[in-house]
Scaffold this motif. Sequence first.
Motif, PDB file in Angstrom:
ATOM      1  N   GLU A 102       0.852  -1.076   0.151  1.00 55.45           N
ATOM      2  CA  GLU A 102      -0.124   0.058  -0.052  1.00 55.45           C
ATOM      3  C   GLU A 102       1.010   1.302  -0.101  1.00 55.45           C
ATOM      4  O   GLU A 102       0.669   2.541  -0.570  1.00 55.45           O
ATOM      5  N   ILE A 103       2.046   1.104   0.528  1.00 60.29           N
ATOM      6  CA  ILE A 103       2.961   2.407   0.510  1.00 60.29           C
ATOM      7  C   ILE A 103       3.012   2.928  -0.880  1.00 60.29           C
ATOM      8  O   ILE A 103       3.339   3.962  -1.105  1.00 60.29           O
ATOM      9  N   PHE A 104       3.305   1.806  -1.612  1.00 63.66           N
ATOM     10  CA  PHE A 104       3.600   2.168  -3.176  1.00 63.66           C
ATOM     11  C   PHE A 104       2.376   3.087  -3.907  1.00 63.66           C
ATOM     12  O   PHE A 104       2.460   3.721  -4.536  1.00 63.66           O
ATOM     13  N   GLY A 105       0.962   2.682  -3.391  1.00 63.15           N
ATOM     14  CA  GLY A 105      -0.039   3.302  -3.766  1.00 63.15           C
ATOM     15  C   GLY A 105      -0.207   4.753  -3.407  1.00 63.15           C
ATOM     16  O   GLY A 105      -0.377   5.512  -4.110  1.00 63.15           O
ATOM     17  N   ALA A 106       0.580   4.789  -2.123  1.00 61.16           N
ATOM     18  CA  ALA A 106       0.348   6.086  -1.774  1.00 61.16           C
ATOM     19  C   ALA A 106       1.242   7.092  -2.441  1.00 61.16           C
ATOM     20  O   ALA A 106       1.015   8.157  -2.714  1.00 61.16           O
ATOM     21  N   ILE A 107       2.356   6.536  -2.870  1.00 60.10           N
ATOM     22  CA  ILE A 107       3.321   7.564  -3.510  1.00 60.10           C
ATOM     23  C   ILE A 107       2.763   7.689  -4.901  1.00 60.10           C
ATOM     24  O   ILE A 107       2.751   8.847  -5.465  1.00 60.10           O
ATOM     25  N   LEU A 108       2.172   6.710  -5.572  1.00 60.45           N
ATOM     26  CA  LEU A 108       1.483   6.828  -7.011  1.00 60.45           C
ATOM     27  C   LEU A 108       0.461   7.985  -6.641  1.00 60.45           C
ATOM     28  O   LEU A 108       0.314   8.773  -7.666  1.00 60.45           O
TER      29      LEU A 108
END
Length: 881
Positions: A606-612
Amino acid sequence: MRTDTAAAIHLEDYQPAPYHIDTVDLDIHLDPTATQVKATLAIRRREGVDPGTPLWLNGDETAFTGLALNGEALDESAYTANERELVLHAPPADPFTLEIRTWVNPDANTQLSGLYRSSGNYCTQCEAEGFRRITYFLDRPDVLSVYTTRIEGRKEETPVLLGNGNPVESGDIPGTDHHYAIWHDPHPKPSYLFAMVAGNLAHISDSFVTSSGRKVDLKIYVEPGKEDRCGWAMDSLKRSMKWDEDVFGCEYDLDVFNIVAVSDFNMGAMENKGLNIFNDKYVLADPETATDQDYANIEAVIAHEYFHNWTGNRITCRDWFQLCLKEGLTVFRDQEFSSDMRSRAVKRISDVRLLRAHQFPEDAGPLAHPVRPRKYTEINNFYTATVYEKGAEVVRMLKTLLGDSGFRKGMDLYFQRHDGEATTIEAFLTCFSEAASTDLGQFARWYEQAGTPLVTAKGHYDAAANEFTLDLSQSIAPLPGQPESLPAVIPIRFGLIGQNGEDITASRITGAEVRGDVLLLTEAKQKVTFHGIGQRPVPSLLRGFSAPVRMEAHQSLADLTFLARHDSDPFNRWQAVQTLATQELIRLTHEARKEGSLEADDRLVEIFGAILADRDLDPAFQALALELPGEADIAREIGKDVDPDAIHAARTAFRAAIGAAHLAAFHALLPEATQDEDFNPDAASAGKRALAAQALGYFTASGTKAAPERVWHAFQRANNMSDRIAALTILVHQDLPKAGQALADFRSRHSCNSLAMDKWFTVQATAPAQDGLERVKALTAHPLFDMTNPNRMRSLIQAFATGNHVQFARKDGEGFAFVADCVMAIDPRNPQVAARLLTCFRSWRSLESERSKHAEKALLRISAMEKLSRDCRDIVDRCLQ
Ligand code: ARG
Ligand code: ZN
């Protein structure tokens, strides 16, 4: 061939040379196989040296043809001359001139050190010890001389004749088909900065007016037909010249500045006074054949070599132990330049990634050495990531400790005090301690101790006392030759972040010296207390990567996630993501090893979703944050009993999970969006392309059915090399159906451009497929491959050894055996390049036992080779010690 096992040279044995050489007059008559060199040296005994002290000059495969003293021939008993040395047994007490004649065969010079030919053109590479291959000399950096160079050659073969300094005179030689040119460099310099170039070269010109109003003619020379790819390099040069005046007050000091690009070059580039010689990879660029990374590299290397004019040339090194004096400092300067040209945060993250990928493993294994080594047997093996990149970090820490103005004052004093000298790290540091009235005794340990310090931090909040404490420690693991180490001064830039995401200020900090937002860790253990803290803070430590250390902050998943979203320091936002990803990748690697579940933790995905989703982020930053730690990074963190297959499986699984979870977001970012615009190499456009490339990679990694077609489409529609190579890499590395066709297309499009074809070789060399090694072996027989050209060799063999862990470290040992064979094949021709390739074995002891046994076997085979060069002998001995 140098086959002797040379004795080590020690820093503590330094002695100044007994003689000065005030002027050097060279007369060079070019010929492909029999170049004649006459060197006339004005020699003077150093004060205090006994009259008659022998004059000992270096040679290396040097062919002696004659000697005269003060114009008179000498009796043969008066001197000794052989391949390695010229000794004048009893020189006169008064100043004298020595006229030395030698003979050079440039065509036979496959080492690319000294005078050699590249694509038919004559060029030189004298750093570190190449000048002695041209003529006998006190070939050491503390002997400074004024050079005048006369070059003569056949007009047809060598229409262009270039030397150091300013052009003085040129003309035809009546009655012959020869012409000549005379160059004079008024600035005394060491022999390693000598250069000459002659050949059939095209050029582009421009000019620059310095801050004091002098006009400098700028030229970039290339093989004919390549001139239209020099524009970016010229633009970078002019920006570098301006920047060095603005930021460091350094003005250029000759009437001309020439750059020559050659296609056979051992390293990146060389800062010869007024005549920089470059690997053409760091000069030539156009959108069709160069990636954004190439553009950035060219800008940085052009700047680096130009900046050496002050940090390296005007002020040079007393001896080669001081190499970091010019290299670390100049890397720091080029990094600052790129930061000012581009995004500072993105540049910092990229530099730290490189430091961790190259310098950390060097500093943790058998090739570890201090930024200023104390001994060497082959100096060419010390042009390392430690001397360059860690050396730059040390200068950066100096700036962090002294502040902008203290640092600038120290630099000003350094330039003023040491201009025209060959000096030392001590002298450099003294300028800063004087300028900023501070003691740098402990700081100097950064130059003296090898190894990456491990810093640990444990935070504790005491709500009742309104206090936050940090328990800090530092240590360096034992290394060969360095069982113990002393605490260094570690500047830790920090912030304490409150629940609303904003930094909290302490009323008082005790337990460490604090300068602004930097605390100084100076002891092995230290307890630092922040007073007046009304809520539990999340500490953000080592902001901007303020010291080249490994940080273990023992932070919870919740705190790291918080930092990834809220840290005001972009570096630490990126770092928080990296730390989380690394932890997850290590966990998955252990799972892979016991054939457990490779399902990634949703909270991390999910961290990467937040970055995107964060639209405020710079696309270049997003692209970096999306890049998972590399396989080598994970291996380094695991440290021992490493299984590259398990790491690869873990990383692949994690990427697939991220791709699948955020498929729609990646889909929205696919490259099409950027491809219709006109190509612009600027940082903003490059950032968008980098993000699109990441999106394409994750989209494919997700396994979605639409991917192969989309990647192929992206490959076909690409209007620049960055997009094209990104798509090609995915096609080949994921082994998609159109991979073969794409490779064939790429080849027919770029077969005339060897730098572009290098990328084609690298893409295949780094493909982790089962048959990866077989493919690389087959490619060595490809008509466009050439093991004797350093760039070609690196694009395939070195790329395989350093960028394809699963295949290089194959369990059957075949990857190691292949690279060892290559090292042994290259060594007799070009020891420097062979030794560099050989360093890819440096982490062999951290592999699991079956693989490490195979690696050891390969190393032992190299070690047993007859006539192994000093260069490879040094590396293999240290690897096996
Ligand atoms: N001084 C060059 C530079 O700017 C590197 C030259 C190294 N050459 C060598 N043969 N070791 O980085
Ligand atoms: Zn350099």
